[in-house]
Design an enzyme around this catalytic site. Structure first.
Site: not given
Ligand code: AMP
Ligand code: MG
Length: 504
Positions: A111, A123-124, A174, A250
């Site tokens: 992650k 930004d991934g 993870r 999700d």
């Molecule tokens: P989360 O809030 O971590 O459950 O993420 C919700 C969605 O947002 C998922 O599709 C994640 O992959 C995407 N996401 C969260 N942070 C980023 C990030 N910095 N760059 C790209 N995608 C993100």
């Molecule tokens: Mg998530």
């Protein structure tokens, strides 16, 4: 060393079209911040080898272990009630699956490993603080006996990433029973891809409920199994005061593990309305709302199974399937209530039951919680001091209440029930207290302690507070005098102003 990972990647192999093959982005300066040696051993990995520079490169995504087939999984999700048809792994990659030393299949994922086709505007990347937070809360949950994904490692990347302030970057490795979510099913329902949905459902069954494989009613039975796991999980959350904070579909794993530690927090003073997440203005994911949201999410899951249960052309078959899934959804509050009461009984010190006890015990538990609420008593310490009261040390419990006389009437009722328990073969005062302490932790990750540890790691590159807190959280049921600072509630003013954040 890399050959030591015995990958067997069923998701990549069996579900083409449900993911995108992708590679982690290289980073400038990998450095290992955390390695979970106990978990490495569970996975049959050599911790000493993983501590080397090779290990840091691997966990930062600069090198791939032999046999890894990194993929970004597709998923959708209802976020705060609104549907997003395309989320997916925007900053994560599944490296593959490992069979642990007990024969269990576990996902290993990164992650924060860079952009993917699902990144949208992101930004991934991930920052050191939030990834170490996943370590702390996940390991605390594990030590509390609550099903959870776990951190195997965190590697600093040497990058600075742009958030509201510039932050040091990190990648988390993870481990999860799987990353199958309600949102994974929603993605293929939204695409109208019934064939992929069926392959996904059969894969999920093979992985998590293999006894159902090939049976005629397997999709309805899968829904039941997922409902049962969620009921048990949320009951465990409620009984330790955990708020997930972002129970989007999700973020609901079909395995029944807690997943995605973002804006999560533990309650201090008992309050069903407690919510800490900065973006949860309406309190959708408030502490006391979690069982309702779990049911709501299950209804979204059920909708994805309908096309598999009945032919779209066959109106009466559809009606029948709708009736069947509705019955499961409607049964959820009962499943949850039973699981909650099972946990509460152990916390209350009741170990035998006779007819009529269900209502009586549920009422005793509800009245106890109402008392804690009215007096703003610390949830965790109240349960621990109730265990002391089982051994006739009532003063420490009363001292937690604004009005020490307040619990008097309730305590009388509780003592009567304990006496009845013993008359029916219950364990007696001493053993009751011991068992109550095994059901109610002394240490939880106190929000102010977590923030303190993450701030030191982020601002001063000082991991010592993180390591000390982690060590404490690994033994949550032992009352050890040296660890007393970790057991103390935050000042009420700190809790009142406490905020957690998503999108980190
Ligand atoms: P989360 O809030 O971590 O459950 O993420 C919700 C969605 O947002 C998922 O599709 C994640 O992959 C995407 N996401 C969260 N942070 C980023 C990030 N910095 N760059 C790209 N995608 C993100
Ligand atoms: Mg998530």
């Amino acid at each position: 060393m890399t050959s030591a990972f015995g990958f067997d990647n069923t998701y990549a192999r069996e579900l083409p079209g449900l993911y995108v093959a992708w590679k982690p982005a290289p980073v400038p300066a990998p450095r290992l911040l955390f390695l979970n040696e106990a978990l490495a051993a569970e996975l049959g990995l050599d911790a000493a080898a993983l501590r080397s520079a090779d290990g840091a490169a691997l966990f930062a995504g600069n090198a791939l272990p032999a046999g890894a087939e990194p993929i970004a999984q597709a998923y959708a999700g209802h976020q705060f009630g609104g549907f997003s048809p395309q989320l997916g792994d925007g900053r994560a990659l599944l490296l593959g699956e490992l069979i642990d030393v007990r024969g269990r299949r576990r996902d290993l994922a990164l992650k924060g490993s860079g952009r993917t086709p699902f990144s949208r505007g992101g930004d991934g990347k991930a920052a050191v603080g939030p990834m170490l937070r996943e370590v702390l809360i996940g390991e605390a949950m594990h030590a509390l006996g609550i099903p959870t994904t776990r951190a195997l490692a965190v590697a600093a990347t040497g990058e600075t990433i742009a958030r509201s302030a510039p932050l040091p970057g990190a990648v988390l490795a993870r481990v999860a029973a799987s990353h199958l979510r309600v949102g994974t099913f929603e993605y293929f329902l939204a695409q109208g891809e019934t064939d992929k949905l069926r392959r996904l459902a059969d894969y999920t069954i093979a992985r998590h409920d293999p006894a159902l494989a090939g049976t005629p009613g397997r999709y309805l039975a899968l829904l039941r199994a997922v409902a049962q796991r969620q009921a048990a999980l949320i009951a465990q959350w409620m009984n330790v005061g955990f708020i997930h904070g972002v129970m989007n579909t999700d973020n609901m794993a079909l395995s029944g593990e807690t997943i995605d530690y973002g804006p999560c927090a533990f309650i201090e003073a008992y309050d069903p309305a407690a919510v800490f997440s900065s973006i949860d203005q309406g309190g959708r994911y408030a502490y006391g709302n979690q069982p309702h949201i779990a049911r709501w999410n299950l209804a979204r899951f059920a909708e994805t199974l309908l096309p598999l249960m009945a032919d779209a052309e066959d109106e009466s078959a559809i009606q029948r399937a709708v009736g069947q899934v509705t019955a499961v959804i409607d049964a959820f509050p009962g499943l949850f209530g039973a699981a909650l009461l099972r946990g509460q009984r152990a916390k209350l010190g009741f170990f035998t039951t006779t007819a009529g006890d269900d209502e009586g015990d549920a009422a005793l538990a509800a009245d106890w919680l109402a008392l804690l609420h009215a007096q703003a008593v610390d949830f965790t310490l109240a349960w621990r001091r109730l265990a002391d009261a089982a051994e006739d040390q009532e003063a420490p419990l009363r001292a937690l209440f604004a009005d020490p006389a307040a619990p008097g009437t309730w305590l009388t009722r509780w003592r009567e029930r304990c006496a009845r328990d013993d008359a029916a073969g219950g364990p007696g005062a001493r053993e009751r207290a011991a068992r109550m302490r095994a059901a109610s932790p002394w240490l939880i990750p106190r929000n102010h302690r977590v923030e303190e540890a993450l701030a030191a790691a982020t601002n001063d590159a000082d991991l010592a507070p993180f390591e000390r807190l982690l060590a404490a959280l690994r033994r949550p049921f032992d009352e050890v005098p040296e660890l007393a600072p970790y057991a103390e509630p935050a000042p009420a003013a700190v809790t009142a102003g406490y905020q957690t954040f998503c999108g980190t």
